[in-house]
Enzyme design. Sequence first.
Site, PDB file in Angstrom:
ATOM      1  N   ASP A  72      42.586 -21.113  -6.116  1.00  0.00           N
ATOM      2  CA  ASP A  72      43.525 -21.113  -4.944  1.00  0.00           C
ATOM      3  C   ASP A  72      44.660 -20.008  -4.995  1.00  0.00           C
ATOM      4  O   ASP A  72      44.981 -19.319  -5.765  1.00  0.00           O
ATOM      5  CB  ASP A  72      44.165 -22.651  -5.240  1.00  0.00           C
ATOM      6  CG  ASP A  72      43.411 -23.680  -4.834  1.00  0.00           C
ATOM      7  OD1 ASP A  72      42.109 -23.567  -5.041  1.00  0.00           O
ATOM      8  OD2 ASP A  72      43.873 -24.776  -4.584  1.00  0.00           O
TER       9      ASP A  72
ATOM     10  N   HIS B 163      41.940 -22.720   2.667  1.00  0.00           N
ATOM     11  CA  HIS B 163      43.545 -23.220   1.908  1.00  0.00           C
ATOM     12  C   HIS B 163      44.537 -23.205   3.146  1.00  0.00           C
ATOM     13  O   HIS B 163      45.509 -23.035   2.741  1.00  0.00           O
ATOM     14  CB  HIS B 163      43.579 -22.558   0.558  1.00  0.00           C
ATOM     15  CG  HIS B 163      44.404 -23.459  -0.364  1.00  0.00           C
ATOM     16  ND1 HIS B 163      44.426 -24.692  -0.289  1.00  0.00           N
ATOM     17  CD2 HIS B 163      45.600 -23.014  -1.225  1.00  0.00           C
ATOM     18  CE1 HIS B 163      45.499 -24.978  -1.155  1.00  0.00           C
ATOM     19  NE2 HIS B 163      46.025 -24.216  -1.594  1.00  0.00           N
TER      20      HIS B 163
ATOM     21  N   HIS C 225      49.645 -21.801   4.252  1.00  0.00           N
ATOM     22  CA  HIS C 225      50.083 -22.635   2.674  1.00  0.00           C
ATOM     23  C   HIS C 225      51.670 -22.860   3.046  1.00  0.00           C
ATOM     24  O   HIS C 225      52.449 -22.905   2.000  1.00  0.00           O
ATOM     25  CB  HIS C 225      49.938 -21.646   1.646  1.00  0.00           C
ATOM     26  CG  HIS C 225      49.712 -22.709   0.354  1.00  0.00           C
ATOM     27  ND1 HIS C 225      50.875 -23.175  -0.026  1.00  0.00           N
ATOM     28  CD2 HIS C 225      48.735 -23.024  -0.454  1.00  0.00           C
ATOM     29  CE1 HIS C 225      50.478 -23.958  -1.209  1.00  0.00           C
ATOM     30  NE2 HIS C 225      48.951 -23.520  -1.441  1.00  0.00           N
TER      31      HIS C 225
ATOM     32  N   HIS D  88      44.499 -20.953 -10.256  1.00  0.00           N
ATOM     33  CA  HIS D  88      45.262 -19.985  -9.136  1.00  0.00           C
ATOM     34  C   HIS D  88      45.234 -18.839  -9.216  1.00  0.00           C
ATOM     35  O   HIS D  88      45.910 -18.129 -10.297  1.00  0.00           O
ATOM     36  CB  HIS D  88      46.802 -20.556  -9.083  1.00  0.00           C
ATOM     37  CG  HIS D  88      46.525 -22.039  -8.860  1.00  0.00           C
ATOM     38  ND1 HIS D  88      46.577 -23.124  -9.566  1.00  0.00           N
ATOM     39  CD2 HIS D  88      47.128 -22.755  -7.450  1.00  0.00           C
ATOM     40  CE1 HIS D  88      46.652 -24.316  -9.006  1.00  0.00           C
ATOM     41  NE2 HIS D  88      47.120 -24.198  -7.817  1.00  0.00           N
TER      42      HIS D  88
HETATM   43 ZN   LIG Z   1      47.679 -24.071  -2.852  1.00  0.00          ZN
END
Ligand SMILES: [Zn+2]
Length: 278
Positions: free
Chosen positions: A89, A140, A144, A236
């Site tokens: 991510d 995503h 964000h 991540h």
């Molecule tokens: Zn995130």
Amino acid sequence: MSRRNASTGVAERGALPMLSRANLLVLAYGAATAGAIGTVGFSALSLGLPTGLFFALLADGIARPGSSVFYPTVTHGPRDGERVALSFDDGPDPEVTPAVLDALAKHGAHATFFTIGQLLVAHPQLARRIVVEGHELGNHSWRHSRWQNFFGAGEQAREIERGAQAIAGVTGSQVKPLYRPPIGLKSPPLARAAYQQQLTLVAWSLHSRDTRTADPKRIAQRVLQRIRPGDIVLMHDGHDLPGRHRPACAQATPLILQGLSEKGLQCVSVSELLQLAR
Ligand SMILES: [Zn+2]
């Protein structure tokens, strides 16, 4: 109500539901309270118990990433195979993503990158490399925002659509990417936007905790001790805050891939794990 595939829990694309899950929750609350009052009369118990349950369910729907209270959410794939999916991510990140890609290539593994749309557009070469090397781009959101869960359905939809457009700009495909909301939070407005766009929402079944420790060995150890077939692992390769990076992910990924191959587990993209036609 949309149906779900029995083995993966993926919502099958069908007609829009007559009532969203959030509306059903409110209706169920009303019915439970009325039923409790009808059975035992007005009391702290007849009012308090349904109310407590209602708020517990609401909290679960908002804060537990894998909760399907508001919208069907995938957390894992089939448990009876030998496949798992690593998901990365908050990237792409020019300091971390290339090393992650190098490690995946070395092990012949594929993964899903849930990218932040504006970062994907800012790093077109990295974006192309992810796709050319056979990995999947997941959505995503565009920015964000850590406040996205307070957005209305219209603004939620714009964040989702802009993120998806950034991905389509790289892949040239109009297939709707998988969606993972920022911080994994959900809300009734997100559910409305997701129903309108018939999204497949993906959470995870194993958090690598790479956001909490900078020690790659601890990250790898946690994943390798807990992983089982069908897991979707959260990692991540990027950071949602400008100027910050998560270099431990780059160092943990080769350790994890080595360990997975020793366990005989094959790394595929989330869509492959869920056997989605794409
Ligand atoms: Zn995130």
